[in-house]
Design an enzyme around this catalytic site. Structure first.
Site, short mmCIF file in Angstrom:
data_model
loop_
_atom_site.label_atom_id
_atom_site.label_comp_id
_atom_site.label_asym_id
_atom_site.label_seq_id
_atom_site.Cartn_x
_atom_site.Cartn_y
_atom_site.Cartn_z
N ASP A 116 1.54 -3.83 -1.00
CA ASP A 116 2.71 -4.37 -1.70
C ASP A 116 3.31 -5.63 -1.11
O ASP A 116 4.13 -6.29 -1.76
CB ASP A 116 3.78 -3.28 -1.83
CG ASP A 116 4.21 -2.67 -0.49
OD1 ASP A 116 4.23 -3.39 0.54
OD2 ASP A 116 4.55 -1.47 -0.48
N HIS A 120 -6.11 -2.09 3.58
CA HIS A 120 -6.51 -1.79 2.20
C HIS A 120 -6.32 -2.99 1.27
O HIS A 120 -6.25 -2.82 0.05
CB HIS A 120 -5.73 -0.58 1.67
CG HIS A 120 -6.15 0.73 2.29
ND1 HIS A 120 -5.51 1.92 2.07
CD2 HIS A 120 -7.18 1.02 3.14
CE1 HIS A 120 -6.12 2.89 2.75
NE2 HIS A 120 -7.13 2.36 3.41
N CYS A 167 -13.63 -12.57 -5.50
CA CYS A 167 -14.80 -12.68 -6.37
C CYS A 167 -15.86 -11.70 -5.89
O CYS A 167 -16.34 -11.81 -4.75
CB CYS A 167 -15.36 -14.10 -6.36
SG CYS A 167 -16.89 -14.24 -7.34
N CYS A 185 -14.19 -17.24 -11.12
CA CYS A 185 -13.92 -17.50 -9.70
C CYS A 185 -13.74 -19.00 -9.51
O CYS A 185 -14.56 -19.79 -10.00
CB CYS A 185 -15.11 -17.01 -8.88
SG CYS A 185 -15.09 -17.57 -7.17
N ASN A 193 8.02 10.97 8.85
CA ASN A 193 7.71 11.30 7.45
C ASN A 193 8.85 12.13 6.87
O ASN A 193 9.61 12.75 7.61
CB ASN A 193 6.39 12.07 7.39
CG ASN A 193 5.73 12.01 6.02
OD1 ASN A 193 6.29 12.46 5.03
ND2 ASN A 193 4.53 11.44 5.97
N GLU A 243 8.37 14.77 5.32
CA GLU A 243 8.00 16.19 5.50
C GLU A 243 6.76 16.26 6.38
O GLU A 243 6.18 15.24 6.72
CB GLU A 243 7.73 16.82 4.14
CG GLU A 243 6.67 16.07 3.36
CD GLU A 243 6.61 16.44 1.89
OE1 GLU A 243 7.62 16.96 1.35
OE2 GLU A 243 5.55 16.22 1.29
#
Ligand code: APR
Length: 227
Positions: A89, A103, A111, A130, A195, A197
């Site tokens: 993001d 990632h 391309c 491209c 976290n 949880e």
């Protein structure tokens, strides 16, 4: 001084309004992974895949970093920190920090024919050429299931030398990132999970901070910086 590695996941951006993947209402409850996050799905229906990432790109562009992103940028400004993110993001950068994007990034296009990368336009389509080789094989520069994450050598080096490893807002269900805690622990690092949880891999961590990232991350950063 501690050498800190922080791994971040979708939970970090949840309070910025971006959905996570595996919560009850998460992205993977609304879309099939096989359709939108695999090379095979892209080969079958590139228009659908572009539509999915165009929507996510628009959401990410409108989102603002939250207190947790800002706290991590503050930490990186004061201590030797490597931020590794599974998020695509761009909110670490908006908060003023540099992160290793294992990632990929929604803001980048790739391309599939020649490997050239460039800044993604707001909307991508299957017949976009491209800019380097003109092939019509443009895809989002995000890592799909079955593909190798980026920068793994650099990440292995940083994990080998860290003294503190923290995983923030990640479910620990996707490898290789889910295994970083074991790699860091094997080298003697203190490991911390932050976290909302407990997760499938909570047992691998030495310490836990439970709650929303916007509250627990600034508190953790304050404690680290206070030494
Ligand atoms: N604060 C802290 N943690 C939160 C918050 C919050 N406000 N909201 C949710 N979480 C936690 C959830 O408890 C969960 O453990 O964030 C985690 C999100 O898990 P996932 O949705 O599985 O996201 P992530 O771990 O980043 O996914 C890894 O899977 O599909 C792929 O490539 C995609 O990078 C992604 C990877």
């Amino acid at each position: 001084m501690d050498r800190i590695v922080v791994l971040t996941g979708a939970g970090l951006s949840a309070e910025s309004g971006l959905g996570t993947f595996r919560d009850a209402e998460g992205l993977w409850a609304q879309h099939r992974i096989e359709d939108v996050a695999t090379p095979e799905g892209f080969a079958r229906n590139p228009a659908l895949v572009h539509e999915f990432y165009n929507a996510r790109r628009a959401q990410a562009a409108a989102a603002q970093p939250n207190a947790a992103h800002r706290a991590l940028a503050r930490l990186a400004g004061h201590a030797p920190v490597t931020l590794i993110t599974q998020n695509v993001d761009g909110l670490h950068e908006k908060a003023g920090a540099e992160a290793i994007h294992m990632h990929g990034a929604l803001s980048r296009a790739l391309c599939a024919a020649c490997g050239h990368g460039w800044e993604a336009p707001a909307t991508m389509a299957p017949d976009d050429p491209c800019p380097a080789c003109a092939a019509r094989a443009t895809r989002p520069d995000v890592v799909w299931f079955g593909e190798m994450p980026y920068h793994m050598d650099l990440i292995a080096d940083r994990l080998a030398e860290c003294t503190v490893f923290a995983a923030i807002g990640t479910s620990g269900q996707v490898y290789p990132a889910a295994g970083f805690v074991q790699e860091a622990a094997a080298r003697g690092a203190h490991t911390v999970e932050l976290n909302l949880e407990s997760t499938d891999v909570s047992g691998a961590f030495d310490a836990h901070h439970t709650g929303p990232a916007s509250r627990i991350v600034p508190q953790w950063v304050d404690r680290l910086l206070a030494g």
